[in-house]
Design a protein around this motif. Structure first.
Motif: not given
Length: 68
Positions: A24-25, A27-33
């Motif tokens: 999950y972390t 995925a958030r990093s790849l989404a720029g969040k």
């Protein structure tokens, strides 16, 4: 034997939860969040992994330092 199995099952459960948190972390990093201001997800994942590692070390110590 049952205590050993219970300790390993408990540790395995926490490792599985940690992997989900890490994905999950990521995925958030790849989404720029995730950035310098929005890093709570990363901090929580890191704290959970530190807890899981400490729990694993304690479990191994309990299993191997006591007489069989």
């Amino acid at each position: 034997g049952a205590a050993s199995f219970a300790i390993f099952a408990w540790q395995g459960t926490h490792v599985a939860i940690g992997l989900v948190m890490a994905l999950y972390t990521l995925a958030r990093s790849l989404a720029g969040k995730l950035d310098g201001r929005r890093r709570l997800t990363m901090d929580n994942t890191m704290l959970f992994w530190l807890y899981t590692a400490g729990q694993g070390i304690t479990g191994l110590a309990l299993l191997h330092l006591f007489p069989r």
